[in-house]
Structures are given as C-alpha cells and as structure tokens.
Design a protein around this motif. Sequence first.
Motif, PDB file in Angstrom:
ATOM      1  N   GLY A   1     -13.377  15.926  -5.402  1.00 26.80           N
ATOM      2  CA  GLY A   1     -14.316  17.050  -5.499  1.00 26.80           C
ATOM      3  C   GLY A   1     -15.756  16.599  -4.598  1.00 26.80           C
ATOM      4  N   PHE A   2     -16.017  15.562  -4.161  1.00 28.66           N
ATOM      5  CA  PHE A   2     -16.953  15.378  -3.273  1.00 28.66           C
ATOM      6  C   PHE A   2     -16.570  15.438  -1.802  1.00 28.66           C
ATOM      7  CE2 PHE A   2     -16.834  11.081  -4.873  1.00 28.66           C
ATOM      8  CZ  PHE A   2     -17.003  11.418  -6.266  1.00 28.66           C
ATOM      9  N   GLY A   3     -17.189  16.199  -0.760  1.00 22.96           N
ATOM     10  CA  GLY A   3     -16.835  16.292   0.465  1.00 22.96           C
ATOM     11  C   GLY A   3     -15.562  17.207   0.609  1.00 22.96           C
ATOM     12  N   ILE A   4     -14.810  17.375   1.532  1.00 20.71           N
ATOM     13  CA  ILE A   4     -13.727  18.079   1.651  1.00 20.71           C
ATOM     14  C   ILE A   4     -12.441  17.764   0.904  1.00 20.71           C
ATOM     15  CG2 ILE A   4     -12.203  18.823   3.507  1.00 20.71           C
ATOM     16  CD1 ILE A   4     -14.347  18.136   5.431  1.00 20.71           C
ATOM     17  N   SER A   5     -12.003  18.848   0.220  1.00 20.05           N
ATOM     18  CA  SER A   5     -11.052  18.478  -0.618  1.00 20.05           C
ATOM     19  C   SER A   5      -9.590  18.878  -0.342  1.00 20.05           C
ATOM     20  CB  SER A   5     -11.212  18.967  -1.959  1.00 20.05           C
ATOM     21  OG  SER A   5     -11.322  20.685  -1.697  1.00 20.05           O
ATOM     22  N   ALA A   6      -9.312  18.980   1.249  1.00 17.76           N
ATOM     23  CA  ALA A   6      -8.279  19.151   1.625  1.00 17.76           C
ATOM     24  C   ALA A   6      -8.154  18.458   3.006  1.00 17.76           C
ATOM     25  CB  ALA A   6      -7.650  20.873   1.714  1.00 17.76           C
ATOM     26  N   VAL A   7      -6.938  18.070   3.567  1.00 16.89           N
ATOM     27  CA  VAL A   7      -6.997  17.374   4.919  1.00 16.89           C
ATOM     28  C   VAL A   7      -7.200  18.604   5.984  1.00 16.89           C
ATOM     29  CG1 VAL A   7      -5.375  16.525   6.504  1.00 16.89           C
ATOM     30  CG2 VAL A   7      -5.119  15.760   4.118  1.00 16.89           C
ATOM     31  N   GLU A   8      -8.124  18.243   6.868  1.00 23.06           N
ATOM     32  CA  GLU A   8      -8.329  18.985   8.044  1.00 23.06           C
ATOM     33  C   GLU A   8      -7.162  19.298   8.901  1.00 23.06           C
ATOM     34  OE1 GLU A   8     -11.795  17.095   9.552  1.00 23.06           O
ATOM     35  OE2 GLU A   8     -13.415  18.291   8.290  1.00 23.06           O
ATOM     36  N   GLU A   9      -7.035  20.359   9.513  1.00 24.29           N
ATOM     37  CA  GLU A   9      -6.028  20.500  10.388  1.00 24.29           C
ATOM     38  C   GLU A   9      -6.444  19.569  11.665  1.00 24.29           C
ATOM     39  OE1 GLU A   9      -4.172  23.850  13.447  1.00 24.29           O
ATOM     40  OE2 GLU A   9      -5.852  24.397  11.897  1.00 24.29           O
ATOM     41  N   GLY A  10      -5.383  18.587  12.009  1.00 25.15           N
ATOM     42  CA  GLY A  10      -5.493  17.892  13.205  1.00 25.15           C
ATOM     43  C   GLY A  10      -5.936  16.449  12.654  1.00 25.15           C
ATOM     44  N   VAL A  11      -6.429  16.297  11.417  1.00 20.62           N
ATOM     45  CA  VAL A  11      -6.921  14.913  11.084  1.00 20.62           C
ATOM     46  C   VAL A  11      -6.076  14.158   9.971  1.00 20.62           C
ATOM     47  CG1 VAL A  11      -8.997  13.802  10.112  1.00 20.62           C
ATOM     48  CG2 VAL A  11      -9.362  16.146  11.349  1.00 20.62           C
ATOM     49  N   PRO A  12      -5.276  13.447  10.313  1.00 14.80           N
ATOM     50  CA  PRO A  12      -4.390  12.884   9.375  1.00 14.80           C
ATOM     51  C   PRO A  12      -5.084  12.069   8.477  1.00 14.80           C
ATOM     52  CG  PRO A  12      -4.203  11.548  11.705  1.00 14.80           C
ATOM     53  CD  PRO A  12      -5.286  12.757  11.753  1.00 14.80           C
ATOM     54  N   PHE A  13      -4.558  11.756   7.243  1.00 16.26           N
ATOM     55  CA  PHE A  13      -4.832  10.858   6.236  1.00 16.26           C
ATOM     56  C   PHE A  13      -4.363   9.561   6.397  1.00 16.26           C
ATOM     57  CE2 PHE A  13      -4.480   8.712   2.215  1.00 16.26           C
ATOM     58  CZ  PHE A  13      -5.674   9.064   1.364  1.00 16.26           C
ATOM     59  N   GLU A  14      -5.152   8.540   7.075  1.00 23.32           N
ATOM     60  CA  GLU A  14      -4.960   7.428   7.750  1.00 23.32           C
ATOM     61  C   GLU A  14      -5.052   6.054   6.916  1.00 23.32           C
ATOM     62  OE1 GLU A  14      -6.322   8.565  12.161  1.00 23.32           O
ATOM     63  OE2 GLU A  14      -7.600   7.478  11.137  1.00 23.32           O
TER      64      GLU A  14
ATOM     65  N   THR B   1       0.860  -1.170   0.016  1.00 21.49           N
ATOM     66  CA  THR B   1      -0.053  -0.054   0.115  1.00 21.49           C
ATOM     67  C   THR B   1       0.812   1.259   0.109  1.00 21.49           C
ATOM     68  OG1 THR B   1      -0.121  -0.049   2.438  1.00 21.49           O
ATOM     69  CG2 THR B   1      -1.849  -1.124   1.153  1.00 21.49           C
ATOM     70  N   HIS B   2       0.282   2.225  -0.545  1.00 23.17           N
ATOM     71  CA  HIS B   2       1.089   3.686  -0.699  1.00 23.17           C
ATOM     72  C   HIS B   2       0.170   4.622  -0.525  1.00 23.17           C
ATOM     73  CE1 HIS B   2       4.364   1.580  -2.813  1.00 23.17           C
ATOM     74  NE2 HIS B   2       3.409   0.799  -3.228  1.00 23.17           N
ATOM     75  N   ALA B   3       0.613   6.025   0.240  1.00 16.56           N
ATOM     76  CA  ALA B   3      -0.111   7.264   0.334  1.00 16.56           C
ATOM     77  C   ALA B   3       0.836   8.357   0.247  1.00 16.56           C
ATOM     78  CB  ALA B   3      -0.494   7.117   1.906  1.00 16.56           C
ATOM     79  N   GLU B   4       0.675   8.563  -1.098  1.00 13.92           N
ATOM     80  CA  GLU B   4       1.699   9.886  -1.740  1.00 13.92           C
ATOM     81  C   GLU B   4       0.770  11.047  -1.869  1.00 13.92           C
ATOM     82  OE1 GLU B   4       4.641   9.203  -1.593  1.00 13.92           O
ATOM     83  OE2 GLU B   4       4.765   7.268  -1.188  1.00 13.92           O
ATOM     84  N   PHE B   5      -0.485  11.068  -2.155  1.00 13.00           N
ATOM     85  CA  PHE B   5      -1.325  12.164  -2.591  1.00 13.00           C
ATOM     86  C   PHE B   5      -2.089  12.758  -1.149  1.00 13.00           C
ATOM     87  CE2 PHE B   5      -0.297  10.378  -6.623  1.00 13.00           C
ATOM     88  CZ  PHE B   5      -0.606  11.200  -7.450  1.00 13.00           C
ATOM     89  N   GLY B   6      -2.787  11.763  -0.393  1.00  9.78           N
ATOM     90  CA  GLY B   6      -3.698  12.206   0.401  1.00  9.78           C
ATOM     91  C   GLY B   6      -2.881  12.810   1.477  1.00  9.78           C
ATOM     92  N   PRO B   7      -1.876  12.349   2.174  1.00 12.69           N
ATOM     93  CA  PRO B   7      -1.000  13.003   2.939  1.00 12.69           C
ATOM     94  C   PRO B   7      -0.859  14.682   2.809  1.00 12.69           C
ATOM     95  CG  PRO B   7      -0.434  11.263   3.074  1.00 12.69           C
ATOM     96  CD  PRO B   7      -1.183  11.057   1.854  1.00 12.69           C
ATOM     97  N   LEU B   8      -0.711  14.937   1.552  1.00 12.44           N
ATOM     98  CA  LEU B   8      -0.522  16.183   0.994  1.00 12.44           C
ATOM     99  C   LEU B   8      -1.809  17.188   0.736  1.00 12.44           C
ATOM    100  CD1 LEU B   8       2.508  15.590  -1.021  1.00 12.44           C
ATOM    101  CD2 LEU B   8       2.540  16.020   1.045  1.00 12.44           C
ATOM    102  N   GLY B   9      -3.035  16.389   0.846  1.00 11.97           N
ATOM    103  CA  GLY B   9      -4.242  17.088   0.598  1.00 11.97           C
ATOM    104  C   GLY B   9      -4.306  17.238  -0.702  1.00 11.97           C
ATOM    105  N   ARG B  10      -3.548  16.220  -1.666  1.00 12.94           N
ATOM    106  CA  ARG B  10      -3.876  16.358  -3.175  1.00 12.94           C
ATOM    107  C   ARG B  10      -4.752  15.002  -3.525  1.00 12.94           C
ATOM    108  NH1 ARG B  10       2.239  16.521  -4.846  1.00 12.94           N
ATOM    109  NH2 ARG B  10       1.416  16.559  -7.033  1.00 12.94           N
ATOM    110  N   GLY B  11      -5.347  15.264  -4.774  1.00 16.11           N
ATOM    111  CA  GLY B  11      -5.963  14.135  -5.571  1.00 16.11           C
ATOM    112  C   GLY B  11      -7.373  13.889  -5.006  1.00 16.11           C
ATOM    113  N   GLY B  12      -8.002  15.128  -4.384  1.00 18.20           N
ATOM    114  CA  GLY B  12      -9.241  15.053  -3.898  1.00 18.20           C
ATOM    115  C   GLY B  12     -10.276  14.770  -5.220  1.00 18.20           C
TER     116      GLY B  12
END
Length: 364
Positions: free
Chosen positions: A225-238, A212-223
């Motif tokens: 368009g539905f829901g939130i399109s950037a990582v919320e402060e204090g909420v990690p991409f897990e 598994t890899h997480a290269e986009f989500g932790p940087l707030g990229r790759g959203g």
Amino acid sequence: MTAAAQESTRRLRAGVIGLGWAGQQHVAAYAADPTVDLVAISAMEEHLLAEFGDRYQVEGRYPDWKQMLSEAEIDVVSIATPTFLHAPMAIAALEAGLHVITEKPMAENAEAAGRMVEAANTAGRVLDVSFNHRQRGDVRALKEVVDSGVLGKLYYAKTGWIRRQGIPGLGTWFTKSASAGGGAMMDIGIHMLDMALHLMDEPAVTAASASTHAEFGPLGRGGSGFGISAVEEGVPFEVEDLATAFLRLEGGGTLLLESSWAQWIAHDLCYVTLYGADGGATIEWGGPEEPRITVWTEVAGIPAELHPAAGEDGRHAAAVANFLQKVRSDDWAAHNGALALRRAEVIDACYASAKAGAEVTIGG
C-alpha cells in the motif's frame, strides 16, 4: 581534555539526511532531547523540508546532502535513505569528522558495510546502526530473563517476521537488487536476526543454509500500500518475497530464521522463541492476542509458566538515545559498526547459500 570528553559535556548539534518515515522518527527524537540542537535536515522533497523544518524550527534545510555536510555545523548525523546510499553518505560524514547512525540494513552488502567500518576506524568516530526493534519493551524484558540465567544454556532458537501482504514499494528501489541488496530477509528478516542474536548474547554465526522464493512480487501481488503497488513496465521484481535460513552458531547452537513480505497466512506475525537447558521463552506480536512474554521452566521442581512484565517500547527514540550515549562515552573505538557488519555478513551468506543451493561457511 580529549575530544570524547568534550562531546560528553556540551550540547550536540544534529542533522538528519532523509525524511521518509524512519527519518521523521530520528528528527522527532533529536528535537525531543534537551541536550541536543537539531540544526539541519536534508531531503530531495521540498515539501518535507518545509513541513519538518517548520514543525521543529530547523533553520538548516538542504536539498543536497553533500552541501549539508560541508556547510552545517553539526556533530552527529542520522542517515535514513535508501539502502544503497548508506555507505557513501556515512563514509562522507565520517570523513568530515561526524558521528553517524544509519537506518538498517547497514548497507546493500557486507563489502560496503566493511568500508563503513574502515572509515569509522580511520576517522575515530562512532558508527551505529538503528536496530530499533531491540528497543521494544518485551525484547528488553526477555533479555533480562536470559541474563538472569533462568533459561540456562541456550542451544536453539527460532525467529521470524512474516507478513500476509506487505511488499514495500513494488517497482521502487525496495525491490531492485542493486539498490536494496535483497528483499524480505534484508528488509525485515535482519531485524529478527538482530533480536535473536542479541537475546542469545551474540554467538558467532559459523554457517548458513538458506532458500529464497519470489512468488508474489513478480506477479505484482502482495503490495503493502505504500509506494507503487504494481510492477512497473520494464522494471523486474529482482528480490525475494520469502526467505528461510538455518544458521549454525559457535558452540553448537542453531537458529532458524524466516522472513516474508507476502505469504498465504492468517495474519502478520513476529516472534522470537528461545530454548535453553533449564527453560524456554517466547515473545510474539502481530496475532490476535496482545504481545506478551511467556517463560516455561521449573520452580522447586514444579513445571511453571511465567509471564514477565514488559516496559514501554523505546523504538527509534531509544535507538537514537543509545547512539548519543555512545557518542558521549569515552571509547568511540568500541562503537565502530562492527556488530552491524557481522549481521551484514550473515545476510550475505544466506543469499550466497540460496544461490548455490548449499551451506555456506562464515568466517574462518
């Protein structure tokens, strides 16, 4: 007359929990079925309760799903809520004597999925999971090709759903481990796993080796368009935004599975390719060409490329109709969610393998 026989001869009363996009498909499917009365819907969003209650003239509208289960007189219920809610809602509905269909994935892990199957067995009710993509016209047509024997013994397959940009709800329950259970593999990879194993006539998966890899989500990229399109402060991409797996199958066959929410590729693509002793076949959609089925084989010793016709897509409406057919059957015990549990066990093994960096045995 047995309970199953009674269900087969009378109108069924249906309810739906969750009115997101998938739940809306279930509502529409019940409302369109002349043998079903849609009598109850439940959602936390009051505007959705009002909108779909009015559109389909549903009298029972419940902000609290527990209240719906206790008060509404229903026979069947669809659950289309965040993944971590599937197990508690399904178990409560089964214990109330209802037949249940949930959206995929079945649950956040195989342990929760197993409790759902136990509840179905104890209650003696149908438990189904909506793998709506197997209701595609091209998938059904390819299944007929496989069942005809044209491909011979299937020994290898490749399948995947890969997106250029499509992480759903960055920062929401979709990207939290406890609520979603996983990322791209849990969300869309499980669709392709289900299609491939269905087409191959359900060989058991005996081992998994995954990464598994997480290269986009932790940087707030790759959203998406539905829901939130950037990582919320204090909420990690897990969770992962890309996963690959090599699966060993009973009888010596192998299956390659890939899924991604975000990846540097030309365009979104879904595909299933099967390799048999007497022929090969593929279906794919998402690219520049129209979806089609291609079969490679021999006719009278001459290499041939065939393009079987595909019927119309059934999607969620067909999945709901299939569930209702099971409810109206005379063998509820045969439809207890066990197949979907096997899918959950494979996904669990893939995540365990990725974490350990080694192949993981399934079963036995």
